[in-house]
Motif scaffolding. Structure first.
Motif, PDB file in Angstrom:
ATOM      1  N   TRP A  49       0.617  -1.248  -0.028  1.00  0.00           N
ATOM      2  CA  TRP A  49       0.207  -0.096   0.008  1.00  0.00           C
ATOM      3  C   TRP A  49       0.946   1.081  -0.119  1.00  0.00           C
ATOM      4  O   TRP A  49       2.099   1.212   0.455  1.00  0.00           O
ATOM      5  CB  TRP A  49      -0.887   0.117   1.194  1.00  0.00           C
ATOM      6  CG  TRP A  49      -1.990  -0.690   1.127  1.00  0.00           C
ATOM      7  CD1 TRP A  49      -2.154  -2.155   0.536  1.00  0.00           C
ATOM      8  CD2 TRP A  49      -3.500  -0.608   1.548  1.00  0.00           C
ATOM      9  NE1 TRP A  49      -3.547  -2.616   0.380  1.00  0.00           N
ATOM     10  CE2 TRP A  49      -4.125  -1.631   1.154  1.00  0.00           C
ATOM     11  CE3 TRP A  49      -4.061   0.546   2.173  1.00  0.00           C
ATOM     12  CZ2 TRP A  49      -5.582  -1.507   1.239  1.00  0.00           C
ATOM     13  CZ3 TRP A  49      -5.327   0.613   2.341  1.00  0.00           C
ATOM     14  CH2 TRP A  49      -6.089  -0.715   1.854  1.00  0.00           C
ATOM     15  N   LYS A  50       0.296   2.281  -0.478  1.00  0.00           N
ATOM     16  CA  LYS A  50       0.952   3.871  -0.469  1.00  0.00           C
ATOM     17  C   LYS A  50      -0.079   4.771   0.130  1.00  0.00           C
ATOM     18  O   LYS A  50      -1.111   4.592   0.281  1.00  0.00           O
ATOM     19  CB  LYS A  50       1.286   3.978  -1.944  1.00  0.00           C
ATOM     20  CG  LYS A  50       1.880   3.136  -2.929  1.00  0.00           C
ATOM     21  CD  LYS A  50       3.345   2.923  -2.490  1.00  0.00           C
ATOM     22  CE  LYS A  50       4.017   2.038  -3.709  1.00  0.00           C
ATOM     23  NZ  LYS A  50       5.446   1.678  -3.112  1.00  0.00           N
TER      24      LYS A  50
ATOM     25  N   PHE B   6      -0.482   8.513  -0.748  1.00  0.00           N
ATOM     26  CA  PHE B   6      -0.116   9.372  -1.811  1.00  0.00           C
ATOM     27  C   PHE B   6      -0.621  10.663  -1.083  1.00  0.00           C
ATOM     28  O   PHE B   6      -1.768  11.179  -0.472  1.00  0.00           O
ATOM     29  CB  PHE B   6      -1.127   9.222  -3.015  1.00  0.00           C
ATOM     30  CG  PHE B   6      -0.808  10.078  -4.192  1.00  0.00           C
ATOM     31  CD1 PHE B   6       0.259   9.897  -4.942  1.00  0.00           C
ATOM     32  CD2 PHE B   6      -1.718  11.169  -4.344  1.00  0.00           C
ATOM     33  CE1 PHE B   6       0.561  10.847  -5.849  1.00  0.00           C
ATOM     34  CE2 PHE B   6      -1.496  12.284  -5.498  1.00  0.00           C
ATOM     35  CZ  PHE B   6      -0.299  11.822  -6.108  1.00  0.00           C
TER      36      PHE B   6
ATOM     37  N   THR C  78       3.024  12.566  -4.471  1.00  0.00           N
ATOM     38  CA  THR C  78       4.131  11.441  -4.290  1.00  0.00           C
ATOM     39  C   THR C  78       3.445  10.287  -3.654  1.00  0.00           C
ATOM     40  O   THR C  78       2.740  10.366  -2.765  1.00  0.00           O
ATOM     41  CB  THR C  78       5.191  11.885  -3.511  1.00  0.00           C
ATOM     42  OG1 THR C  78       6.026  13.115  -4.082  1.00  0.00           O
ATOM     43  CG2 THR C  78       6.393  10.875  -3.414  1.00  0.00           C
ATOM     44  N   ASN C  79       3.958   9.260  -4.275  1.00  0.00           N
ATOM     45  CA  ASN C  79       3.625   7.872  -3.677  1.00  0.00           C
ATOM     46  C   ASN C  79       4.532   7.625  -2.627  1.00  0.00           C
ATOM     47  O   ASN C  79       5.637   7.247  -2.799  1.00  0.00           O
ATOM     48  CB  ASN C  79       3.339   6.701  -4.730  1.00  0.00           C
ATOM     49  CG  ASN C  79       2.163   6.864  -5.381  1.00  0.00           C
ATOM     50  OD1 ASN C  79       1.019   6.973  -4.881  1.00  0.00           O
ATOM     51  ND2 ASN C  79       2.134   6.586  -6.738  1.00  0.00           N
ATOM     52  N   HIS C  80       4.042   7.387  -1.130  1.00  0.00           N
ATOM     53  CA  HIS C  80       4.915   7.163  -0.218  1.00  0.00           C
ATOM     54  C   HIS C  80       4.740   5.720   0.152  1.00  0.00           C
ATOM     55  O   HIS C  80       3.855   5.283   0.503  1.00  0.00           O
ATOM     56  CB  HIS C  80       4.744   8.199   1.017  1.00  0.00           C
ATOM     57  CG  HIS C  80       4.829   9.461   0.653  1.00  0.00           C
ATOM     58  ND1 HIS C  80       5.959  10.095   0.553  1.00  0.00           N
ATOM     59  CD2 HIS C  80       3.880  10.418   0.529  1.00  0.00           C
ATOM     60  CE1 HIS C  80       5.657  11.643   0.290  1.00  0.00           C
ATOM     61  NE2 HIS C  80       4.540  11.547   0.275  1.00  0.00           N
ATOM     62  N   ALA C  81       5.988   4.766   0.157  1.00  0.00           N
ATOM     63  CA  ALA C  81       5.859   3.455   0.572  1.00  0.00           C
ATOM     64  C   ALA C  81       5.758   3.389   2.177  1.00  0.00           C
ATOM     65  O   ALA C  81       5.968   4.565   2.890  1.00  0.00           O
ATOM     66  CB  ALA C  81       7.046   2.731   0.197  1.00  0.00           C
ATOM     67  N   LEU C  82       5.056   2.498   2.419  1.00  0.00           N
ATOM     68  CA  LEU C  82       4.752   2.054   3.995  1.00  0.00           C
ATOM     69  C   LEU C  82       5.847   1.069   4.595  1.00  0.00           C
ATOM     70  O   LEU C  82       5.943  -0.190   3.667  1.00  0.00           O
ATOM     71  CB  LEU C  82       3.556   1.450   4.267  1.00  0.00           C
ATOM     72  CG  LEU C  82       2.404   2.345   3.708  1.00  0.00           C
ATOM     73  CD1 LEU C  82       1.012   2.010   4.332  1.00  0.00           C
ATOM     74  CD2 LEU C  82       2.508   3.939   4.368  1.00  0.00           C
ATOM     75  N   THR C  83       6.537   1.121   5.643  1.00  0.00           N
ATOM     76  CA  THR C  83       7.558   0.219   5.961  1.00  0.00           C
ATOM     77  C   THR C  83       7.029  -0.447   7.325  1.00  0.00           C
ATOM     78  O   THR C  83       6.768   0.588   8.256  1.00  0.00           O
ATOM     79  CB  THR C  83       8.950   0.578   6.082  1.00  0.00           C
ATOM     80  OG1 THR C  83       9.312   1.056   4.856  1.00  0.00           O
ATOM     81  CG2 THR C  83      10.003  -0.391   6.849  1.00  0.00           C
TER      82      THR C  83
ATOM     83  N   SER D 198       7.034   5.960   7.186  1.00  0.00           N
ATOM     84  CA  SER D 198       6.805   6.434   5.752  1.00  0.00           C
ATOM     85  C   SER D 198       7.749   7.397   5.884  1.00  0.00           C
ATOM     86  O   SER D 198       8.329   8.192   6.718  1.00  0.00           O
ATOM     87  CB  SER D 198       5.292   6.562   5.423  1.00  0.00           C
ATOM     88  OG  SER D 198       5.187   7.030   4.026  1.00  0.00           O
TER      89      SER D 198
ATOM     90  N   ASN E 193      -3.840   0.878  -2.815  1.00  0.00           N
ATOM     91  CA  ASN E 193      -3.019  -0.358  -3.292  1.00  0.00           C
ATOM     92  C   ASN E 193      -2.585  -0.409  -4.495  1.00  0.00           C
ATOM     93  O   ASN E 193      -2.979   0.682  -5.247  1.00  0.00           O
ATOM     94  CB  ASN E 193      -3.583  -1.562  -2.743  1.00  0.00           C
ATOM     95  CG  ASN E 193      -4.722  -2.195  -3.147  1.00  0.00           C
ATOM     96  OD1 ASN E 193      -5.213  -1.398  -4.391  1.00  0.00           O
ATOM     97  ND2 ASN E 193      -5.433  -3.081  -2.685  1.00  0.00           N
ATOM     98  N   SER E 194      -2.162  -1.068  -5.162  1.00  0.00           N
ATOM     99  CA  SER E 194      -1.954  -1.183  -6.689  1.00  0.00           C
ATOM    100  C   SER E 194      -3.252  -1.085  -7.740  1.00  0.00           C
ATOM    101  O   SER E 194      -3.300  -0.492  -8.807  1.00  0.00           O
ATOM    102  CB  SER E 194      -1.275  -2.386  -7.129  1.00  0.00           C
ATOM    103  OG  SER E 194      -1.740  -3.613  -6.882  1.00  0.00           O
TER     104      SER E 194
END
Length: 149
Positions: free
Chosen positions: A53-54, A56, A60-65, A102, A117-118
């Protein structure tokens, strides 16, 4: 006989409001740097896997860790997306839930936030700094009868 088929098709489509942004700390008291966060809530009756998931924000699309907890958010569960997870944990010592790190910078005057998500946008909200939540470092919180943001 069309109703059972229709019901099965509807169950296969993901609920667009399954995960919602529940709270936004966009302007904490003092410095904002590394101290902003977003709380999300699984509003669905089944677990939702947030892998890939991101968030936005700011074009910018920010990734999640994943920092703590699990990628799968259970029914009714909450999670935090922090712009600096170490700082978040140092300020909220009792926090034991799901935490994602993030990289984002929330605008104090307001902006749009999207969780996706995508294939699906699950949340698309706009908050406005003029709501006054930033006074004394308060957050914006979703209201049961509607949205303050």
């Amino acid at each position: 006989m069309r109703w059972p088929l229709l019901a099965l098709i509807l169950l296969a489509i993901p609920s667009v409001n399954a995960v919602v942004i529940n709270e936004i700390m966009y302007d904490p008291a003092g410095s904002d740097s590394g101290r902003e966060w977003i709380e999300i809530h699984n509003n669905n009756s089944s677990s939702i896997n947030l892998t890939g998931w991101k968030l936005f924000e700011g074009n910018t699309n920010h990734a999640l860790t994943l920092v703590s907890g699990a990628w799968a958010l259970g029914p009714g569960e909450y999670a935090i997306i922090a712009d600096n997870s170490a700082t978040f944990l140092s300020e909220y010592l009792d926090f034991t839930g799901t935490l994602f790190d993030s990289s984002f910078d929330l605008s104090n005057s307001g902006e749009s936030l999207i969780l996706k998500n995508s294939t699906t946008i699950f949340e698309n909200i706009t908050y406005n700094g003029s709501f006054g939540a930033n006074e004394n470092g308060n957050s914006l919180q979703r209201m049961r009868a509607g949205l303050p943001f």
